[in-house]
Scaffold this active site. Structure first.
Site, PDB file in Angstrom:
ATOM      1  N   LYS A  13       0.833  -1.217   0.000  1.00 20.28           N
ATOM      2  CA  LYS A  13       0.000   0.000   0.000  1.00 20.28           C
ATOM      3  C   LYS A  13       0.860   1.257   0.000  1.00 20.28           C
ATOM      4  O   LYS A  13       0.661   2.154  -0.804  1.00 20.28           O
ATOM      5  CB  LYS A  13      -0.929   0.039   1.236  1.00 20.28           C
ATOM      6  CG  LYS A  13      -1.889  -1.122   1.329  1.00 20.28           C
ATOM      7  CD  LYS A  13      -2.762  -1.023   2.564  1.00 20.28           C
ATOM      8  CE  LYS A  13      -2.023  -1.073   3.885  1.00 20.28           C
ATOM      9  NZ  LYS A  13      -1.301  -2.320   4.162  1.00 20.28           N
ATOM     10  N   ARG A  87      -9.989   1.023   8.768  1.00 23.52           N
ATOM     11  CA  ARG A  87      -9.690  -0.392   9.001  1.00 23.52           C
ATOM     12  C   ARG A  87     -10.868  -1.114   9.637  1.00 23.52           C
ATOM     13  O   ARG A  87     -10.824  -2.339   9.741  1.00 23.52           O
ATOM     14  CB  ARG A  87      -8.495  -0.507   9.944  1.00 23.52           C
ATOM     15  CG  ARG A  87      -7.135  -0.609   9.261  1.00 23.52           C
ATOM     16  CD  ARG A  87      -6.111  -0.543  10.357  1.00 23.52           C
ATOM     17  NE  ARG A  87      -4.887  -1.238  10.134  1.00 23.52           N
ATOM     18  CZ  ARG A  87      -3.779  -0.670   9.636  1.00 23.52           C
ATOM     19  NH1 ARG A  87      -3.799   0.569   9.203  1.00 23.52           N
ATOM     20  NH2 ARG A  87      -2.666  -1.361   9.565  1.00 23.52           N
ATOM     21  N   ARG A 126      11.189  -5.688   5.201  1.00 16.21           N
ATOM     22  CA  ARG A 126      10.990  -4.253   4.899  1.00 16.21           C
ATOM     23  C   ARG A 126      11.922  -3.417   5.784  1.00 16.21           C
ATOM     24  O   ARG A 126      12.109  -3.690   6.966  1.00 16.21           O
ATOM     25  CB  ARG A 126       9.541  -3.863   5.205  1.00 16.21           C
ATOM     26  CG  ARG A 126       9.342  -2.352   5.319  1.00 16.21           C
ATOM     27  CD  ARG A 126       7.911  -1.913   5.380  1.00 16.21           C
ATOM     28  NE  ARG A 126       7.059  -2.708   6.235  1.00 16.21           N
ATOM     29  CZ  ARG A 126       5.729  -2.721   6.151  1.00 16.21           C
ATOM     30  NH1 ARG A 126       5.109  -1.994   5.259  1.00 16.21           N
ATOM     31  NH2 ARG A 126       5.026  -3.476   6.964  1.00 16.21           N
ATOM     32  N   ARG A 152      10.803  -1.659  11.526  1.00 19.20           N
ATOM     33  CA  ARG A 152       9.643  -1.368  12.373  1.00 19.20           C
ATOM     34  C   ARG A 152       9.478  -2.408  13.480  1.00 19.20           C
ATOM     35  O   ARG A 152       9.622  -3.595  13.243  1.00 19.20           O
ATOM     36  CB  ARG A 152       8.369  -1.338  11.507  1.00 19.20           C
ATOM     37  CG  ARG A 152       8.170  -0.025  10.808  1.00 19.20           C
ATOM     38  CD  ARG A 152       7.080  -0.093   9.778  1.00 19.20           C
ATOM     39  NE  ARG A 152       5.817  -0.631  10.294  1.00 19.20           N
ATOM     40  CZ  ARG A 152       4.681  -0.623   9.598  1.00 19.20           C
ATOM     41  NH1 ARG A 152       4.661  -0.108   8.385  1.00 19.20           N
ATOM     42  NH2 ARG A 152       3.579  -1.118  10.115  1.00 19.20           N
ATOM     43  N   ARG A 163      -0.714  -9.384  12.965  1.00 13.20           N
ATOM     44  CA  ARG A 163      -1.314  -8.272  12.207  1.00 13.20           C
ATOM     45  C   ARG A 163      -2.121  -8.801  11.017  1.00 13.20           C
ATOM     46  O   ARG A 163      -3.159  -8.245  10.671  1.00 13.20           O
ATOM     47  CB  ARG A 163      -0.227  -7.295  11.744  1.00 13.20           C
ATOM     48  CG  ARG A 163       0.347  -6.483  12.915  1.00 13.20           C
ATOM     49  CD  ARG A 163       1.635  -5.788  12.525  1.00 13.20           C
ATOM     50  NE  ARG A 163       1.466  -4.843  11.451  1.00 13.20           N
ATOM     51  CZ  ARG A 163       2.412  -4.530  10.578  1.00 13.20           C
ATOM     52  NH1 ARG A 163       3.603  -5.098  10.652  1.00 13.20           N
ATOM     53  NH2 ARG A 163       2.182  -3.636   9.653  1.00 13.20           N
TER      54      ARG A 163
HETATM   55  P1  ADP Z   1       2.174  -1.867   3.223  1.00 15.35           P
HETATM   56  O1  ADP Z   1       2.173  -0.367   3.219  1.00 15.35           O
HETATM   57  O2  ADP Z   1       0.967  -2.453   2.538  1.00 15.35           O
HETATM   58  O3  ADP Z   1       2.384  -2.472   4.586  1.00 15.35           O
HETATM   59  P2  ADP Z   1       4.752  -1.586   1.816  1.00 15.35           P
HETATM   60  O4  ADP Z   1       4.435  -0.714   0.656  1.00 15.35           O
HETATM   61  O5  ADP Z   1       5.498  -0.986   2.949  1.00 15.35           O
HETATM   62  O6  ADP Z   1       3.411  -2.359   2.334  1.00 15.35           O
HETATM   63  O7  ADP Z   1       5.552  -2.851   1.232  1.00 15.35           O
HETATM   64  C1  ADP Z   1       6.026  -3.897   2.104  1.00 15.35           C
HETATM   65  C2  ADP Z   1       7.413  -4.359   1.615  1.00 15.35           C
HETATM   66  O8  ADP Z   1       7.265  -5.027   0.363  1.00 15.35           O
HETATM   67  C3  ADP Z   1       8.404  -3.226   1.400  1.00 15.35           C
HETATM   68  O9  ADP Z   1       9.675  -3.663   1.834  1.00 15.35           O
HETATM   69  C4  ADP Z   1       8.369  -2.987  -0.108  1.00 15.35           C
HETATM   70  O10 ADP Z   1       9.611  -2.500  -0.588  1.00 15.35           O
HETATM   71  C5  ADP Z   1       8.060  -4.379  -0.643  1.00 15.35           C
HETATM   72  N1  ADP Z   1       7.213  -4.370  -1.837  1.00 15.35           N
HETATM   73  C6  ADP Z   1       6.142  -3.563  -2.108  1.00 15.35           C
HETATM   74  N2  ADP Z   1       5.594  -3.866  -3.304  1.00 15.35           N
HETATM   75  C7  ADP Z   1       6.324  -4.903  -3.793  1.00 15.35           C
HETATM   76  C8  ADP Z   1       6.259  -5.680  -5.012  1.00 15.35           C
HETATM   77  N3  ADP Z   1       5.308  -5.466  -5.936  1.00 15.35           N
HETATM   78  N4  ADP Z   1       7.177  -6.677  -5.160  1.00 15.35           N
HETATM   79  C9  ADP Z   1       8.108  -6.909  -4.216  1.00 15.35           C
HETATM   80  N5  ADP Z   1       8.234  -6.213  -3.070  1.00 15.35           N
HETATM   81  C10 ADP Z   1       7.351  -5.216  -2.853  1.00 15.35           C
HETATM   82  P1  AMP Z   2       0.332   0.502   9.166  1.00 20.52           P
HETATM   83  O1  AMP Z   2       1.481   1.424   8.986  1.00 20.52           O
HETATM   84  O2  AMP Z   2      -0.867   0.886   8.344  1.00 20.52           O
HETATM   85  O3  AMP Z   2       0.714  -0.948   8.985  1.00 20.52           O
HETATM   86  O4  AMP Z   2      -0.158   0.669  10.685  1.00 20.52           O
HETATM   87  C1  AMP Z   2       0.715   0.357  11.763  1.00 20.52           C
HETATM   88  C2  AMP Z   2      -0.091   0.256  13.066  1.00 20.52           C
HETATM   89  O5  AMP Z   2      -0.714   1.520  13.367  1.00 20.52           O
HETATM   90  C3  AMP Z   2      -1.251  -0.752  13.059  1.00 20.52           C
HETATM   91  O6  AMP Z   2      -0.826  -2.074  13.316  1.00 20.52           O
HETATM   92  C4  AMP Z   2      -2.134  -0.171  14.165  1.00 20.52           C
HETATM   93  O7  AMP Z   2      -1.595  -0.436  15.440  1.00 20.52           O
HETATM   94  C5  AMP Z   2      -1.998   1.335  13.932  1.00 20.52           C
HETATM   95  N1  AMP Z   2      -3.010   1.826  12.973  1.00 20.52           N
HETATM   96  C6  AMP Z   2      -2.764   2.415  11.755  1.00 20.52           C
HETATM   97  N2  AMP Z   2      -3.899   2.745  11.137  1.00 20.52           N
HETATM   98  C7  AMP Z   2      -4.914   2.364  11.965  1.00 20.52           C
HETATM   99  C8  AMP Z   2      -6.333   2.409  11.867  1.00 20.52           C
HETATM  100  N3  AMP Z   2      -6.954   2.924  10.784  1.00 20.52           N
HETATM  101  N4  AMP Z   2      -7.057   1.920  12.913  1.00 20.52           N
HETATM  102  C9  AMP Z   2      -6.465   1.430  13.998  1.00 20.52           C
HETATM  103  N5  AMP Z   2      -5.124   1.309  14.147  1.00 20.52           N
HETATM  104  C10 AMP Z   2      -4.345   1.780  13.140  1.00 20.52           C
END
Ligand code: ADP
Ligand code: AMP
Length: 208
Positions: A13, A87, A126, A152, A163
């Protein structure tokens, strides 16, 4: 253009949101990023810090308040992309009310779909650059040597598993909510980043 990205942790995302927001000149609004910023500044209450690091959700009213304030800023007037919010169904209902009170509505909700084994690998490997916010991956998008990397607290394997479970429980209600509203578009998140961007842009453009 008002877009919501829904998807499990590690679905891509944040990666896709950054690319699309750059191209379209709209802000990426991530409640996860806002909460992590508050945590880094020391302004996030300790019980919420603990909830986040264990992979649980923070209370609806906290994130709704963040979204209400952030979407009021001038740069969000032409539109925005919400990443990781809503969410829960109460969050989605609050967002609808908030937008309706401003005479606005959502254009599309994009659900990024990625199978569990890939999610685990994406999240656990990541790394984020603390200075730039750029998202890297130790295997798929290696960081440059001068990056100031952060792993993270909630990207450890056990927490990611939790999660993903939290996400599955929550989407059991959230996806039908947006499906019934005719807003939901499912996008395959497997493939290289550019290919996934093409798929996302196709559904977002069709919703314009
Ligand atoms: P989210 O925001 O949904 O948690 P991220 O955008 O942070 O996910 O992506 C999670 C990990 O996967 C990051 O390390 C990113 O660089 C990697 N990633 C994202 N899209 C792809 C893809 N299409 N192929 C391989 N790795 C990806
Ligand atoms: P994310 O970066 O979206 O993966 O969010 C990291 C963490 O932030 C989640 O695991 C939750 O603890 C908190 N969080 C982020 N967005 C929300 C949401 N919309 N509702 C509740 N908790 C959230």
């Amino acid at each position: 253009m008002r877009v919501v990205f829904v998807g499990p942790p590690g679905a891509g995302k944040g990666t896709q949101a950054k690319l699309i927001c750059e191209e379209w000149g709209i802000p990426q609004i991530s409640t996860g990023d806002m909460l992590r910023e508050a945590k880094a500044k020391g302004t996030l209450p300790q019980d919420l810090v603990e909830k986040m690091s264990k992979g649980g959700l923070v209370p609806d009213d906290v994130v709704i308040g963040l979204i209400r304030a952030r979407t009021e800023l001038d740069d969000a007037k032409p539109g925005f992309l919400l990443d990781g919010f809503p969410r829960t169904v109460p969050q989605a209902e609050a967002l609808n009310e908030l937008l309706a009170s401003r005479g606005q509505q959502l254009n599309v909700v994009v659900a990024l779909e990625v199978p569990q084994d890939l999610l685990m690998e994406r999240a656990v490997l990541r790394r984020t650059d603390k200075r730039t916010g750029q998202i890297y991956h130790l295997k798929y998008k290696p960081p440059p040597p001068d990056a100031d990397l952060e792993h993270r607290a909630d990207d450890r394997e056990e927490t990611v598993r939790h999660r993903i479970d939290v996400y599955e429980k929550m989407t059991a209600d959230l996806l039908p909510f947006y499906g019934n509203a005719g807003l939901l578009k499912r996008v395959d998140g497997v493939g290289d980043v550019k290919e996934v961007t093409r798929r996302v842009l196709a559904v977002v453009k069709a919703a314009k």
